[in-house]
Design an enzyme around this catalytic site. Structure first.
Site, short mmCIF file in Angstrom:
data_model
loop_
_atom_site.label_atom_id
_atom_site.label_comp_id
_atom_site.label_asym_id
_atom_site.label_seq_id
_atom_site.Cartn_x
_atom_site.Cartn_y
_atom_site.Cartn_z
N ASP A 45 29.68 44.51 13.99
CA ASP A 45 30.47 43.35 14.41
C ASP A 45 31.58 43.75 15.38
OD1 ASP A 45 32.13 44.61 12.60
OD2 ASP A 45 32.42 42.87 11.30
N SER A 46 31.64 45.04 15.70
CA SER A 46 32.49 45.50 16.81
C SER A 46 32.07 44.86 18.12
CB SER A 46 32.45 47.03 16.93
OG SER A 46 31.11 47.50 16.91
N LYS A 113 25.17 46.05 6.33
CA LYS A 113 26.42 46.75 6.02
C LYS A 113 27.47 45.71 5.70
CE LYS A 113 29.16 48.68 9.17
NZ LYS A 113 30.47 48.02 8.86
N GLU A 115 31.76 45.41 4.13
CA GLU A 115 33.00 46.13 3.91
C GLU A 115 33.54 45.87 2.50
OE1 GLU A 115 34.43 45.76 8.59
OE2 GLU A 115 35.76 45.05 7.00
N GLU A 181 35.84 55.17 7.35
CA GLU A 181 36.53 54.97 8.64
C GLU A 181 38.03 55.22 8.51
OE1 GLU A 181 36.93 51.81 12.37
OE2 GLU A 181 35.62 51.34 10.67
#
Length: 279
Positions: A45-46, A113, A115, A181
């Site tokens: 989603d970057s 993925k 978070e 990260e």
């Protein structure tokens, strides 16, 4: 040609092989990464920043992620393609099932993925139970940027201990790998040694089992922001800008297109066509 599986990725850790992962957001970039032999491609989603021009990942929608993931999957033959679940698309287990199901069924992703730490373990366990491979993501979680800011996480003992517990919970829940990260390198190395599943680092040092880099950062395409953890392996922005400048100059000068870029017809056919139009 065999598609890389989550079991292949886990076996790479068992053999002590370092695992490269890159982001890709369209057919062409995924095709290039696949040809380069990268075993995992993350449609992150970057893309909110590097493709859509937002200041964070928060505005990215599930429909946008599905659109880009579909394109990336079409460009691959071997890589395991992981689709990010964007902000507020997995707030409940039921919603996560719907979002992840769409990512696999509609976009063709091979895994998702999401978070979050221990709080996400029940959701991950349910997704895995339903046959959806899940990659976790802890440390700096970009979707929480408005709450935690952009900074290195887990620097003190309490936060570091919590991060270790988070990863252990994600492993127990069935996550096949976890992105670490922006955490201290020493902590990341310890975590990687304590778990059986691969730890994929970004800004987390060399002790991780693998690394992930953003396509635009590593190729020098995105000049708005240069994170410390990114290493540009090329300066394609400069090369592309110069190429477009040269093209524009040739168009203005009338030197492009040349005869070699054009098609021809016989003079007789042209004259016959003109005669039919009264010219």
């Amino acid at each position: 040609m065999m598609r890389t599986t989550i079991l292949d990725i886990q076996k790479m850790k068992q053999r002590g092989e370092r695992i490269p992962m890159v982001t890709a957001y369209d057919y062409t970039s995924a095709q290039i990464a696949d040809r380069a032999g990268v075993p995992m491609i993350l449609v992150g989603d970057s893309l909110g920043m590097v493709v859509l021009g937002h200041t964070s990942t928060v505005p990215v929608t599930l429909d946008e992620m599905l659109h880009h993931t579909r394109a990336a999957v079409r460009g691959t033959q071997r890589a395991l393609v992981i689709g990010d679940l964007p902000f507020l698309t997995y707030t409940t287990t039921e919603q996560a099932i719907q979002s992840a199901g769409r990512m696999l069924q509609e976009a063709g992703a091979h895994a998702v993925k999401l978070e979050g730490g221990a709080a996400m373990a029940p959701t991950i366990a349910r997704l895995v139970e339903l046959g959806i491979p899940v990659m976790g993501h802890v440390g700096f979680t970009p979707q929480s940027v408005n709450q935690i800011g952009t900074r290195v996480q887990a620097r003190n003992a309490t936060d570091a201990a919590q991060l270790i517990e988070d990863v252990l919970e994600l492993e127990s829940a069935g996550a096949f790998a976890v992105v670490l990260e922006l955490i201290p390198a020493q902590l990341a190395a310890v975590v990687a040694q304590r778990v059986r599943i691969p730890m994929i680092g970004i800004g987390a040092g060399a002790g991780c089992d693998g690394q992930v880099q953003v396509w635009h950062d590593m190729l020098g395409l995105y000049t708005d922001f240069k994170p410390r953890h990114a290493k540009p392996y090329a300066n394609l922005a400069g090369i592309i800008e110069q190429a477009i400048t040269t093209y524009a100059e040739e168009v203005r000068a009338g030197t492009f297109p040349g005869d070699e870029h054009s098609s021809k017809m016989s003079e007789e056919a042209l004259q016959a066509a003109l005669a039919q139009t009264g010219e």
